[in-house]
Write a protein that holds these residues in place. Structure first.
Motif, PDB file in Angstrom:
ATOM      1  N   HIS A   1      37.825  41.829  42.986  1.00 58.52           N
ATOM      2  CA  HIS A   1      36.734  40.861  43.093  1.00 58.52           C
ATOM      3  C   HIS A   1      35.780  41.002  41.912  1.00 58.52           C
ATOM      4  O   HIS A   1      35.341  40.024  41.303  1.00 58.52           O
ATOM      5  CB  HIS A   1      35.993  41.059  44.412  1.00 58.52           C
TER       6      HIS A   1
ATOM      7  N   LEU B   1      36.551  42.031  39.073  1.00 57.20           N
ATOM      8  CA  LEU B   1      37.232  41.510  37.886  1.00 57.20           C
ATOM      9  C   LEU B   1      37.057  39.990  37.782  1.00 57.20           C
ATOM     10  O   LEU B   1      36.711  39.473  36.710  1.00 57.20           O
ATOM     11  CB  LEU B   1      38.721  41.863  37.956  1.00 57.20           C
ATOM     12  N   THR B   2      37.302  39.291  38.894  1.00 56.98           N
ATOM     13  CA  THR B   2      37.135  37.822  38.842  1.00 56.98           C
ATOM     14  C   THR B   2      35.676  37.483  38.515  1.00 56.98           C
ATOM     15  O   THR B   2      35.396  36.538  37.784  1.00 56.98           O
ATOM     16  CB  THR B   2      37.522  37.143  40.175  1.00 56.98           C
ATOM     17  N   PHE B   3      34.786  38.289  39.065  1.00 58.69           N
ATOM     18  CA  PHE B   3      33.362  38.058  38.817  1.00 58.69           C
ATOM     19  C   PHE B   3      33.045  38.195  37.331  1.00 58.69           C
ATOM     20  O   PHE B   3      32.409  37.327  36.730  1.00 58.69           O
ATOM     21  CB  PHE B   3      32.550  39.065  39.648  1.00 58.69           C
TER      22      PHE B   3
ATOM     23  N   MET C   1      30.498  28.877  39.378  1.00 58.27           N
ATOM     24  CA  MET C   1      31.183  30.162  39.197  1.00 58.27           C
ATOM     25  C   MET C   1      32.058  30.475  40.410  1.00 58.27           C
ATOM     26  O   MET C   1      33.185  30.983  40.257  1.00 58.27           O
ATOM     27  CB  MET C   1      30.142  31.272  38.985  1.00 58.27           C
TER      28      MET C   1
ATOM     29  N   GLN D   1      35.984  31.160  40.229  1.00 63.91           N
ATOM     30  CA  GLN D   1      36.628  32.354  40.779  1.00 63.91           C
ATOM     31  C   GLN D   1      37.726  31.959  41.766  1.00 63.91           C
ATOM     32  O   GLN D   1      38.801  32.550  41.791  1.00 63.91           O
ATOM     33  CB  GLN D   1      35.589  33.232  41.495  1.00 63.91           C
TER      34      GLN D   1
ATOM     35  N   MET E   1      40.705  30.871  39.944  1.00 66.88           N
ATOM     36  CA  MET E   1      41.452  32.015  39.417  1.00 66.88           C
ATOM     37  C   MET E   1      42.293  32.654  40.518  1.00 66.88           C
ATOM     38  O   MET E   1      43.475  32.964  40.318  1.00 66.88           O
ATOM     39  CB  MET E   1      40.472  33.053  38.833  1.00 66.88           C
ATOM     40  N   ILE E   2      41.666  32.853  41.667  1.00 65.72           N
ATOM     41  CA  ILE E   2      42.392  33.509  42.760  1.00 65.72           C
ATOM     42  C   ILE E   2      43.565  32.638  43.204  1.00 65.72           C
ATOM     43  O   ILE E   2      44.669  33.131  43.452  1.00 65.72           O
ATOM     44  CB  ILE E   2      41.431  33.797  43.935  1.00 65.72           C
TER      45      ILE E   2
END
Lengths: 333, 670
Positions: free
Chosen positions: A24, A26-28, B656, B660, B663-664
């Motif tokens: 998490h 990392l995505t942040f 954001m 995210q 991306m996930i």
């Protein structure tokens, strides 16, 4: 066995919850610089305008329309579909409808997938061992397995490219056009769309399963060859189709349940200040849950695979140690 | 004497009732036509609403299996121009899909090249359309009929395209002078196009627009008969229509006018006879799937209107919305501009993918509905209101849509948005996902000023064309922005500039003066100037006669201490666009005082200097948002307490989370 794998998967995710948090984070961290760029674009466009008040306190669609008309690059992705649960629908729908993100984000997503490939070695190793490997063990496994997994990811990329470059347009343009050409009832067209999603989804998920188990076998059995891992994965899928499908369905049900909860809880339009931070925190919690579920897919599948081995916690490679090189040991001394 | 009269009445009534009840036993007369003589049409009746100089008796038979129609028509045409003519010109619109080189298809490819694998790019041979006149005879008043079939030729007055066959001409044996009239008998066959440009078929649904050979409009300067273009609509004279449509039994029919008779024929078909006075076109639809609903529109100050809805079965439950939207237009347009003159109206809920949605014909129109239509979203409502509104702007005030499409589409877009605002209907954004099928409603309201007037469509194409360019010559890809959006924006601007009472009076006067006629732009400008008591030529010069755009901005706000604790403030307002409009520049001070400057907006810049005891807190150009054409509204103001950082932080955090999640989700491929 299926339920045991499912529960075992959750246990492994829970025992290594730091990995979910790390992912998490990392995505942040990856998203943050891009978010700052978008922030600057918005701030720059608003300037000292009075319009900013309405934009800060709630939503001002008139301004939004004006912003998107002028925005380029990342700013062009700043549309109302980022609000609340629309964001989730939009991202899932993007995959099924093969809507590619803008070029600016393709690089980010490529980078994320590369990092994920690197980390997935450590993650799978940790789930397979079912005991703490600590940071040094985690990164040692990640590094050791990276090029093997990268080859597998490259193969996967080729397969996905073929799927989205040829199969998707064939199904959703050519076949879709022919099937719906004479249809005058939208509901019937939608049912066809669902059938197409189902067909495409099954193919997509089957490919996912093949590559998921290839990764698992590559890590658990310490395989060098990506092609060998793929072949082994296919053999495993061939021998245990029901177990694998049932577990995947159970895992998928968790994902659907999370989406259902988020559809109710996702914050919509809110003001700046505390509400903004609460909404952001809610979003991060949801994303953390998404990552936990993603990891649970891997953990439960690892558990299922290992349950078919002679020893349920078998891993071929020795526990990783890092640094291993004499030069590094010298440094330590 | 009284008894025989009463007896005759009773017998007559019984016979009529019996005929109505036993309609199935009557034979259809699909080929029967002429009614009255040429002389009867030399002049319209004294109580006629329109000149009635192009009247039609049509008999048409639909063959749904072959996707064909066969028809015969008698046109009674009177030359109401000041010029004689030695030829007649006709529209054959369905020839737009006869071959790939028609002007319509050429322009359509320019408008938005169809994706290589889309349905539009892959037209099958059985999906083409065509109109073939097999016989044409002309009978002058008091003369003998001449067969002119051999003189048929095709014209391309707009682009010289020899492959285009949408305009047909025949040479008359003798000229028809002003006031003269002729009867024209035509037989033709039509190959019904597959779901194209608001006409054609799909599944069991047929919509017939521009389906019969239609005579052009003869003006003092000659024939005004344009080819069929991708970005424009139509132009025709008023008349009386008697149309008999023979369709398979069980097919429901909706059409311009009122159904006068329905006869079940021995061959299993049914002939529906419709009649309409004072209309300039005739559209109809048929399908066995329609669900029919009726409601009455009643209003204390307006004539009642019978509303009929032909609904697709899958849209059951939306009838209340559709009737309410039509009633809203009947009420507000009726009160603002003038009463609806016809007494009945038919709303057609078109089949999905029919390409016939959102299209107007006199007394009948198509709406636009989705299977999933959230209550807070203004679809299908806005479309139904808009198309009902076309009964005023197109149906009654019949502008030349080939050349001045903005005079009905634009006026009507402006008026539709006004009705939606007046009804206070919920109008939120719906994000459509999963192939566009699944709507997700967001609590984001759409405003009349921007979305109602279609500003988002105008912005990117604002400079593409001037409205004085004939509409058919607009760039096909951006024609809608200039026709619909730009007009709605400047009409709303004019409304705010003049005030609604004056604007309402302008439009009511314009409607009254030009109903059942063909006004030109100058006619509208004249009414505006006359009713408002102002010479607004400068305004029309800006918005109609050029493609210039508007953009005013606060360039600078500087403040410095002056004497005795006072502040000297310098405000610079700037004109970034080429077009000019008078705007107010309002400066607000910390003590609550305001200074309002009326800037004529002509110079590139204007500087206002204030020496006051309080500092300036904000400056706004056009705070009343009168100039709705201003492309960049954000730069119209400046405040000393900006909140851009706050706003940007909030929305970038939301973005954001979206990123995210993207991306996930994309992690599925890794």
């Amino acid at each position: 066995m299926i339920v045991a794998s499912w529960l075992g998967g959750w246990r492994r995710v829970w025992q290594a919850s730091g990995m979910a948090l790390g992912l998490h984070g990392l995505t942040f961290l990856l998203a943050l610089p891009f978010a700052l760029l978008v922030r600057d674009q918005i701030a720059g466009q608003l300037g000292s305008s009075l319009a900013a008040g309405a934009v800060a306190d709630g939503v001002n669609n008139d301004w939004w329309r004006e912003f998107t008309a002028q925005a380029t690059g990342l700013g062009a992705t700043f549309t109302p579909s980022i609000i609340g649960f629309a964001s989730t629908l939009d991202t899932v729908s993007r995959v099924l409808d093969a809507r590619y993100p803008p070029t600016a984000l393709m690089w980010l997503l490529g980078g994320y997938l590369t990092l994920w490939t690197f980390l997935s070695g450590g993650i799978l190793d940790r789930y397979a061992r079912q005991r703490p490997t600590h940071a040094h063990g985690f990164f040692s496994a990640s590094g050791r397995l990276f090029f093997r997994l990268a080859r597998l990811t490259a193969l996967g990329g080729l397969v996905y490219w073929l799927l989205f470059r040829y199969v998707h347009p064939w199904l959703f343009l050519d076949v879709w056009r022919d099937v719906t050409r004479g249809l005058g009832v939208e509901r019937t067209a939608f049912i066809w769309r669902l059938v197409f999603y189902l067909l495409f989804g099954i193919v997509l998920l089957k490919i996912n399963l093949v590559f998921d188990y290839a990764r698992i076998r590559l890590v658990v059995e310490d395989r060098r060859s990506a092609l060998g891992a793929l072949r082994a994965s296919l053999q495993f899928l061939w021998r245990h189709p029901l177990d694998i499908t049932a577990l995947y369905a159970l895992d998928g049900a968790g994902f659907v349940l999370l989406l259902a909860l988020w559809s109710v809880a996702a914050p919509g339009v809110y003001g700046a200040g505390l509400a903004m931070w609460l909404a952001f925190a809610a979003g991060q919690l949801y994303l953390l849950a998404r990552l936990a579920i993603k990891l649970h897919f891997l953990a439960s599948q690892t558990a299922l695979f290992q349950s078919h081995l002679a020893h349920a916690s078998y891993t071929a490679a020795p526990a990783p140690a890092w640094p291993e090189s004499p030069a590094a040991e010298l440094i330590t001394r | 004497m009284r008894r025989p009269v009463l007896l005759s009445i009773v017998i007559g009534a019984v016979l009529i009732a019996a005929a109505d009840r036993a309609g199935g036993q009557q034979q259809a007369p699909p080929a029967a036509l002429p009614r009255g003589g040429v002389q009867a049409f030399d002049q319209p009746l004294p109580d006629a609403l329109s000149p009635r100089n192009a009247s039609y008796d049509i008999a048409v038979r639909l063959d749904p299996a072959r996707k064909e129609i066969k028809g015969r028509e008698t046109i009674r045409w009177r030359n109401i121009s000041a010029a004689p003519t030695n030829e007649l010109q006709f529209h054959l619109y369905w020839n737009a899909w006869r071959n790939e080189d028609s002007t319509w298809l050429r322009e359509d490819r320019l408008r938005a090249p169809a994706p290589a694998r889309s349905r539009d790019a892959v037209r099958r041979p059985d999906e083409t359309g065509a109109s073939d006149v097999t016989s044409i005879k002309v009978t002058p008043a008091g003369g003998a009929a001449s067969d002119l079939t051999s003189t048929i030729r095709y014209l391309a007055p707009d682009d010289g395209n020899a492959a285009d066959r949408t305009v047909m001409a025949v040479t008359l044996p003798a000229a028809v002078g002003p006031g003269g009239s002729v009867q024209i008998d035509i037989e033709w066959t039509g190959r019904i196009p597959f779901a194209a440009a608001r006409t054609g078929w799909i599944a069991d649904y047929f919509f017939f627009g521009q389906w019969f050979p239609k005579i052009g409009v003869l003006e003092d300067t000659g024939w005004n008969t344009h080819q069929f273009h991708a970005a424009t609509e139509f132009y025709a004279d008023f008349g009386i229509y008697d149309v008999q449509m023979t369709v398979p039994g069980g097919y429901k029919v909706g059409a311009t006018g009122r159904e006068m008779r329905r006869v079940d024929n021995a061959d299993g078909t049914t002939t529906h006879s419709y009649h309409a006075d004072d209309v300039a076109d005739f559209g109809w639809t048929t399908s066995p799937s329609f669900v029919e609903e009726r409601r009455a529109f009643n209003h204390p100050k307006l004539p009642s209107v019978e509303m009929r809805l032909l609904l697709r079965p899958e849209h059951r439950g939306q009838e209340t919305r559709q009737f309410a939207a039509a009633a809203a237009a009947l009420e507000y347009y009726g009160q603002w501009f003038g009463a609806y003159p016809y007494g009945n109206i038919t709303i057609v809920d078109p089949a999905d993918q029919s390409n016939s949605d959102g299209m107007e014909y006199p007394m009948i129109f198509t709406g636009r509905a989705n299977w999933l239509s959230p209550a807070q979203v203004a679809t299908p409502d806005s479309t139904v209101t808009h198309e009902t509104g076309h009964q005023w702007w197109y149906g009654v005030v019949a502008t030349n849509e080939f050349e001045n499409g903005w005079m009905d589409e634009g006026f009507n877009t402006w008026a539709t948005a006004r009705v939606l605002e007046e009804t206070r209907r919920s109008n939120l954004i719906a994000v459509r996902t999963f192939g566009g099928f699944i709507p997700y409603t967001l609590n984001v309201p759409l405003s009349r000023e921007v979305d109602g007037n279609r500003m988002p469509g105008y912005r990117p194409d604002a400079k593409s064309d001037a409205q004085t360019t004939p509409t058919f010559r607009y760039w096909p890809g951006s024609a809608n922005a200039i026709t619909y959006a730009k007009t709605a924006l400047w009409m709303h601007t004019l409304e705010r500039h003049l005030g609604w009472p004056t604007m309402q009076k302008v439009m009511a006067t314009y409607f009254d003066r030009w109903k059942f006629r063909h006004p030109r732009p100058q006619d509208f400008f004249q009414v505006v100037n006359e009713v408002s008591g102002q010479d607004l030529t400068w305004f029309f010069d800006q918005v109609v006669r050029t493609s210039n755009t508007f953009d005013y901005a606060v360039q600078e706000l500087k403040q410095e201490p002056s004497s005795q604790g006072r502040t000297r403030a310098v405000v610079v307002a700037q004109r970034l666009g080429e077009a000019t409009f008078p705007v107010d520049v309002v400066t607000t001070f910390a003590d609550g005082q305001q200074a309002t400057e009326h800037w004529d907006g002509k110079d590139r810049r204007v500087v206002y200097t204030y020496d006051r005891p309080a500092r300036v807190t904000r400056v706004e150009i056009d705070p009343g948002h009168v100039l709705l054409l201003d492309l960049n509204r954000t730069n119209n103001s400046r405040t000393t307490q900006p909140r851009a950082a706050e706003a940007a932080r909030k929305w970038s955090l939301a973005w954001m989370v979206w990123l995210q999640e993207l991306m996930i989700t994309s992690g599925i491929f890794g």
